[in-house]
Design a protein around this motif. Sequence first.
Motif, PDB file in Angstrom:
ATOM      1  N   LYS A 138       6.896 -36.481  28.383  1.00 52.17           N
ATOM      2  CA  LYS A 138       5.648 -36.875  27.746  1.00 52.17           C
ATOM      3  C   LYS A 138       5.721 -36.646  26.240  1.00 52.17           C
ATOM      4  N   HIS A 139       6.389 -35.536  25.859  1.00 51.68           N
ATOM      5  CA  HIS A 139       6.541 -35.236  24.434  1.00 51.68           C
ATOM      6  C   HIS A 139       7.390 -36.311  23.751  1.00 51.68           C
ATOM      7  N   ILE A 140       8.449 -36.760  24.423  1.00 48.45           N
ATOM      8  CA  ILE A 140       9.298 -37.823  23.880  1.00 48.45           C
ATOM      9  C   ILE A 140       8.490 -39.108  23.705  1.00 48.45           C
ATOM     10  N   THR A 141       7.634 -39.406  24.691  1.00 49.31           N
ATOM     11  CA  THR A 141       6.788 -40.598  24.600  1.00 49.31           C
ATOM     12  C   THR A 141       5.836 -40.504  23.423  1.00 49.31           C
ATOM     13  N   ARG A 142       5.272 -39.317  23.207  1.00 47.52           N
ATOM     14  CA  ARG A 142       4.366 -39.129  22.061  1.00 47.52           C
ATOM     15  C   ARG A 142       5.115 -39.306  20.740  1.00 47.52           C
ATOM     16  N   LEU A 143       6.353 -38.803  20.703  1.00 49.26           N
ATOM     17  CA  LEU A 143       7.142 -38.964  19.480  1.00 49.26           C
ATOM     18  C   LEU A 143       7.432 -40.429  19.201  1.00 49.26           C
ATOM     19  N   ILE A 145      15.284 -33.117  18.963  1.00 53.09           N
ATOM     20  CA  ILE A 145      14.844 -33.254  20.360  1.00 53.09           C
ATOM     21  C   ILE A 145      15.166 -34.652  20.880  1.00 53.09           C
ATOM     22  N   LEU A 146      14.850 -35.676  20.086  1.00 54.12           N
ATOM     23  CA  LEU A 146      15.114 -37.052  20.516  1.00 54.12           C
ATOM     24  C   LEU A 146      16.611 -37.278  20.756  1.00 54.12           C
ATOM     25  N   TRP A 147      17.431 -36.780  19.842  1.00 53.03           N
ATOM     26  CA  TRP A 147      18.866 -37.003  19.981  1.00 53.03           C
ATOM     27  C   TRP A 147      19.433 -36.189  21.153  1.00 53.03           C
TER      28      TRP A 147
END
Length: 674
Positions: free
Chosen positions: A266-271, A287-289
């Motif tokens: 969910k955090h990745i989606t928010r980013l 975090i994304l990488w």
Amino acid sequence: DDQRWFSVNQLLEDHCAWRLTQQNLVSILMKYRGQVEYLFQNEQQRTVDNVIEVAKAICGVLCFVETRDITAAVQKLRAVPLVKAQVTLIEAAVTELSMAISCLIHVYSSSFDTNFQLASIPKSPSCADISLDSQLSFTVYAAHNIPETWVDRINFPLRIKALPRETMLTIKLLGVNSASKNTEVLAWTCTPLYPKERLIHGTVLLSMTLYSTLTTTMITPGICSTDTPTSVVLQIDFPETDLEFIKPEPEEGRGDLEEPTKDCLKHITRLSQTHSLLLLSEQQRRILWFYRSYCNDQNCSLPLVLGSAPSWDQTTVSEMYGVLRRWRFFNPLEALGLLTFSFPDQDIRRRAVQQIENLTNDELLEYLPQLVQVRKKLLAKEVFLLNRSLQSIQVAHQLYWLLKNAQNEVHFKIWYQKLLAALQFCAGKSLNNEFSKEEKLIRILEDIAEKVKAASDPKRKEVLKVELNKLQRFFQEVKVCRLPLNPALVVQGIEADSCSYFTSNAFPLKISFISANVPSGNINVIFKIGDDLRQDMLVLQIIRVMDSIWLQEGLDMQMIVYRCLSTGKSQGLVQMVPDATTLAKIHRKSGLIGPLKENTIKKWFHHHHPLESSYQEAIRNFFYSCAGWCVVTFILGVCDRHSDNIMLTNAGHMFHIDFGRFLGHAQTFGSIRR
């Protein structure tokens, strides 16, 4: 439809392909050969002065470059006793000088665009021990034509393998101001690290540009002009090497990485909803990488994932290729983010172009200005814009005028000239004739506008009346002409009595064209000089995109977005919306206190719509368009709003004009920001 023979130089306007031609070089080399033969034949009055003078002349035509080898060979030739017993030494010295001249010709023809090459390339020195783990280094020899010589070795604390394939090396020439004693940048130059897929090597000549024209926004291959040398030429000696760029293979290693939790996903989606790398912190990028293997088109954006990569070394690029290979694009427009300067990699941009090719012509037209700008980075073989131009006259037409206007970018002028020449070659005879007529029309309008602007107030109307005869004669000659604003608008003349000018600082012209397609109704446009309309084009483009998003969501805000086109430096055309008037004029019709009356606009609508149903429709159009433009002007930070640049149509549509101030860049009146 064009079977004529052509020369590329005919298409490249105001561009001399070669300052030094093969014929001129051969002529001076023959003089050198003659002086060398005379040196050996004349044993009684043997002198090397004439040989050295011709050698100096050769250096002169080769942008006044004198290499170390030529200097050493000349010194050796002068030192040899000119007696019969020393003929062998004289021959050796002359041979050494000739070889040095050959090397200079080879370096010159390799550094600049020429129509000659040596028949046999001089043998290069043995290759240095250079590998991907080596540090980037080179030797600055001299800035020729400046009476100073350096032999400075420069070592960068960077390993070659850590640098992207499209790394640009930028060099600035510094000087000390004799008055202030401050160090100032005098000139600059740049070169790709991997020209032609091989690490730059050997002696290289680089044209230096005055610092006053230094671009601070981008350094790209398109900015490196190799057409002709400038007055100051920098000589740099790179280590000899045959090191080539090795394209890494796609490899995405997941290793023993634990699957992220639902909260992490969910955090990745928010980013991903950030939509811009600039708004991500270093921690968020890491975090994304780190979780790149779990990112996809459903929960993230590819430009965000690849842009979060920590470096451009071969291992990281290989992992980026792995992500790129498995990615499925949800929307081709997502690929536009991969064409920015954050991704200096041809393969990534090539994949982006493949996705953009899925856009329809109408979608492509919306983003064509940006695609023209990123052509500074794209490879010449990526000719998808030219292919689309052959499929759509709308694309060809807009591309033509965007390329014409882009030639005002001083560093990329030649780059865009070549693209425009390619478009003209593809377009064919009929379309090129249309382009020629439109160009002539713009030149006439520019001449009229300048004369009207320069005229005194009492004579301005008379000047306009006289100058409009030029347009009348133009249409007598060409019969019909398409308007650069839109190729679908074909006009056959002007209605001189309806033409006028506005009383603002630039005195823009209002030209009333007679339509060749529609018997009734003229096409009114504004031609402006002295204003850079590229910003207006950008704002209107963003507004069209916003309106298309609303329409996709089923929300019709009754937006009127007029057309605007920059046709040259500080000049262009603006579409006039029919049956529209400024809020200021509506207020003035209600008297001195018209702006203060609550029912001024209401009365104006009733005047134009006596029927209740028509009146209610106009009010509805007004409410929706007013709401839409309030959102637009707020988000874009449009400033300098007043009743003279807010307009209403008889049908009730409200819209804004004149976007010279936006993104919060407001004028101030005292301490008040407008």
